[in-house]
Scaffold this active site. Sequence first.
Site, short mmCIF file in Angstrom:
data_model
loop_
_atom_site.label_atom_id
_atom_site.label_comp_id
_atom_site.label_asym_id
_atom_site.label_seq_id
_atom_site.Cartn_x
_atom_site.Cartn_y
_atom_site.Cartn_z
N THR A 11 1.54 -5.38 3.35
CA THR A 11 2.96 -5.02 3.17
C THR A 11 3.89 -5.96 3.30
O THR A 11 3.74 -7.01 3.85
CB THR A 11 3.09 -3.81 4.38
N SER A 31 7.26 -3.78 13.15
CA SER A 31 6.85 -2.38 14.24
C SER A 31 5.20 -2.96 14.47
O SER A 31 4.90 -3.80 14.34
CB SER A 31 6.83 -1.22 13.42
N TYR A 45 3.00 -0.85 13.73
CA TYR A 45 2.28 -0.89 12.52
C TYR A 45 2.29 -2.13 11.53
O TYR A 45 1.20 -2.49 11.14
CB TYR A 45 2.72 0.47 11.60
N HIS A 46 3.54 -2.49 11.36
CA HIS A 46 3.58 -3.90 10.33
C HIS A 46 2.85 -4.94 10.92
O HIS A 46 1.95 -5.63 10.42
CB HIS A 46 5.07 -4.23 10.15
N LYS A 79 -0.74 -5.08 10.18
CA LYS A 79 -1.20 -5.78 8.64
C LYS A 79 -1.33 -7.14 9.01
O LYS A 79 -1.89 -7.85 8.22
CB LYS A 79 0.23 -5.29 7.94
P1 NAD Z 1 -1.72 7.84 3.35
O1 NAD Z 1 -1.55 7.84 4.89
O2 NAD Z 1 -0.92 8.64 2.52
O3 NAD Z 1 -3.26 7.34 3.02
C1 NAD Z 1 -4.12 6.68 3.84
C2 NAD Z 1 -5.39 7.26 3.79
O4 NAD Z 1 -6.24 6.85 4.55
C3 NAD Z 1 -5.21 8.84 4.39
O5 NAD Z 1 -5.91 9.83 3.45
C4 NAD Z 1 -6.29 8.84 5.73
O6 NAD Z 1 -6.86 9.84 5.99
C5 NAD Z 1 -6.95 7.53 5.43
N1 NAD Z 1 -7.54 6.81 6.53
C6 NAD Z 1 -6.70 6.42 7.45
N2 NAD Z 1 -7.41 5.78 8.40
C7 NAD Z 1 -8.74 5.73 8.00
C8 NAD Z 1 -10.04 5.30 8.50
N3 NAD Z 1 -10.08 4.69 9.83
N4 NAD Z 1 -11.15 5.65 8.05
C9 NAD Z 1 -11.29 6.28 6.47
N5 NAD Z 1 -10.04 6.68 6.33
C10 NAD Z 1 -8.83 6.49 6.82
O7 NAD Z 1 -0.72 6.21 3.11
P2 NAD Z 1 -0.53 5.66 1.76
O8 NAD Z 1 1.15 5.95 1.58
O9 NAD Z 1 -1.20 6.18 0.68
O10 NAD Z 1 -0.86 4.11 2.19
C11 NAD Z 1 -1.91 3.45 1.61
C12 NAD Z 1 -1.84 2.03 2.03
O11 NAD Z 1 -1.08 1.20 1.58
C13 NAD Z 1 -2.06 1.87 3.63
O12 NAD Z 1 -2.69 0.77 3.94
C14 NAD Z 1 -0.32 1.49 3.86
O13 NAD Z 1 -0.19 0.56 4.94
C15 NAD Z 1 0.01 0.74 2.60
N6 NAD Z 1 1.28 0.76 2.02
C16 NAD Z 1 1.86 1.90 1.65
C17 NAD Z 1 3.26 1.97 1.26
C18 NAD Z 1 3.98 3.39 0.95
O14 NAD Z 1 5.22 3.32 0.83
N7 NAD Z 1 3.22 4.27 1.08
C19 NAD Z 1 3.81 0.72 1.07
C20 NAD Z 1 3.47 -0.37 1.26
C21 NAD Z 1 1.86 -0.47 1.94
N1 USQ Z 2 15.35 3.89 6.70
C1 USQ Z 2 16.81 4.52 6.59
N2 USQ Z 2 16.72 6.10 6.47
C2 USQ Z 2 15.71 6.62 6.45
C3 USQ Z 2 14.23 6.14 6.43
C4 USQ Z 2 14.22 4.78 6.47
O1 USQ Z 2 17.71 3.91 6.61
O2 USQ Z 2 15.69 8.04 6.59
C5 USQ Z 2 15.48 2.89 6.58
C6 USQ Z 2 14.59 1.97 7.72
O3 USQ Z 2 15.41 1.76 8.82
C7 USQ Z 2 14.05 0.78 6.98
C8 USQ Z 2 14.08 0.91 5.71
O4 USQ Z 2 14.86 2.27 5.27
O5 USQ Z 2 14.98 -0.10 7.18
C9 USQ Z 2 12.67 1.20 5.21
O6 USQ Z 2 12.18 2.28 6.03
P1 USQ Z 2 10.79 3.26 5.16
O7 USQ Z 2 10.54 4.19 6.28
O8 USQ Z 2 11.02 3.44 4.00
O9 USQ Z 2 9.58 2.19 5.27
P2 USQ Z 2 8.96 1.41 6.51
O10 USQ Z 2 9.05 1.94 7.71
O11 USQ Z 2 9.02 0.02 6.31
O12 USQ Z 2 7.21 1.64 5.85
C10 USQ Z 2 7.01 1.89 4.54
C11 USQ Z 2 5.50 2.71 4.56
C12 USQ Z 2 4.44 1.28 5.07
C13 USQ Z 2 4.79 -0.03 4.25
C14 USQ Z 2 6.45 -0.37 4.04
C15 USQ Z 2 6.72 -1.30 2.90
O13 USQ Z 2 5.35 3.61 5.30
O14 USQ Z 2 3.45 1.86 4.88
O15 USQ Z 2 4.08 -0.75 4.68
O16 USQ Z 2 7.00 0.96 3.62
S1 USQ Z 2 7.66 -2.44 3.62
O17 USQ Z 2 9.08 -1.80 4.04
O18 USQ Z 2 8.04 -3.30 2.62
O19 USQ Z 2 7.11 -3.08 4.74
#
Ligand code: NAD
Ligand code: USQ
Length: 382
Positions: A144, A179, A181-182, A185
């Site tokens: 991320t 966070s 979560y972050h 990664k």
């Molecule tokens: P998502 O939660 O929709 O999909 C993740 C999938 O992985 C789910 O279907 C879940 O059931 C499966 N999963 C989780 N843990 C598992 C495990 N231990 N074993 C097997 N399956 C498992 O998430 P997404 O939005 O599709 O994101 C996918 C990836 O991309 C993540 O790694 C996320 O961090 C990354 N990412 C997402 C975004 C975004 O904006 N959605 C942005 C940047 C990075």
């Molecule tokens: N934010 C708002 N209002 C909202 C939701 C979010 O102002 O209703 C702000 C947050 O405070 C933050 C920014 O928008 O500053 C991004 O938040 P987000 O919830 O859109 O994204 P984030 O929590 O960073 O996580 C999402 C995905 C994660 C991925 C990440 C990419 O859930 O899996 O890793 O985006 S990045 O942000 O580039 O790290």
Amino acid sequence: MNILVAGGDGFCGWPTALYLSKQGHDVSIIDNMFRRKWDEELHSNSLTPIATLEERVAKWKELTGKEIRTYDGDLNHYDFLREVLKREKPDAFVHFAEQRAAPYSMIDREHAVFTQVNNVAGTLNVLYGIKEIVPDCHLIKLGTMGEYGTPNIPIEEGYIEIEHKGRKDVLPFPKQPGSFYHLSKVHDSHNIMFACKIWGVRATDLNQGVVYGLHTDETELDPVLVNRLDYDGIFGTALNRFIIQTAIGHDMTVYGKGGQTRGFLNIKDTVRCIEIAAENPADQGEFRVFNQFTEEFSVLDLAKMVQNAAEKEGLSANIAHLENPRVELEEHFFQAENTKLRDLGLEPNLLTEDVLRGILRSVFDHKDRVIKENVLTNVTWK
Ligand code: NAD
Ligand code: USQ
């Protein structure tokens, strides 16, 4: 290529599996359905009604004749993972399978620990599986942009050349994630880099920005193939949330001043970036990092863009500045490199007014499914 998509039932993984299958790759999916269980835990839902994974792949086969094999299981069950790797012998392992919501990881101690164990140990299992069973397999890991945080210098793609006390080196770019979560990664990145060095694993870490949109050409073929779309205060992400809030007449929830700037990309570009990484694999032993986003926006700019697009659709949209539940900078410098994927052929789908209006119209079809109590978040960082 034989491509295994872990997390292939999720928001990014499902459209990626379909796209790679359409391109002629032999695709299989691993997913343990955690994401669907988290909806139950949070009393939430996808805005779009999603079919089961079995129904999804059956419909894909019916429409295209192409088979996508599925394995219901957890990356943290190593015996299961090993069996899948032995059976599939993948050329590329696309790893989406993590707990990906920053707010979910900040609910309490249990959720923070769960997130880090699920993500970090899951990836470590994948690394051992590759070493043991398919040492030539290319790991394509979703990282991320948030690993970098918001430093007061331009962000490079993974590495930075530093001169210190008269000596120079190319070192991993400093990480200041926001966070638990972050942070998971960041820990993954370190483990992958180390595995590349000691075992010769080949890996690409895709530091993805926030993904928006829901449809790809493939998911639009039939309602059974529709992608999930999250809007709630825990799994919903900034732009998609603002669009859905507007569709139901809710104020857009900008946290604090709204100057938080991030990289963004359309889901249509996510699937293409994975294809590009797969078709241009890292060398054996190489730990390669690509920044996977196409444009940078502040959240307030996004809210204003949604407001304009909504007006054209005959809707009025209001921007609310809520007290920020997170600990983060609300005004800061942000400039990140993102040339490596474009150099390999990515042609970005940019965020135009037409694109916003298209997503708004798709969302409008399902607005009655929104559970209104879930729109605001009740998770704070403090
Ligand atoms: P998502 O939660 O929709 O999909 C993740 C999938 O992985 C789910 O279907 C879940 O059931 C499966 N999963 C989780 N843990 C598992 C495990 N231990 N074993 C097997 N399956 C498992 O998430 P997404 O939005 O599709 O994101 C996918 C990836 O991309 C993540 O790694 C996320 O961090 C990354 N990412 C997402 C975004 C975004 O904006 N959605 C942005 C940047 C990075
Ligand atoms: N934010 C708002 N209002 C909202 C939701 C979010 O102002 O209703 C702000 C947050 O405070 C933050 C920014 O928008 O500053 C991004 O938040 P987000 O919830 O859109 O994204 P984030 O929590 O960073 O996580 C999402 C995905 C994660 C991925 C990440 C990419 O859930 O899996 O890793 O985006 S990045 O942000 O580039 O790290």
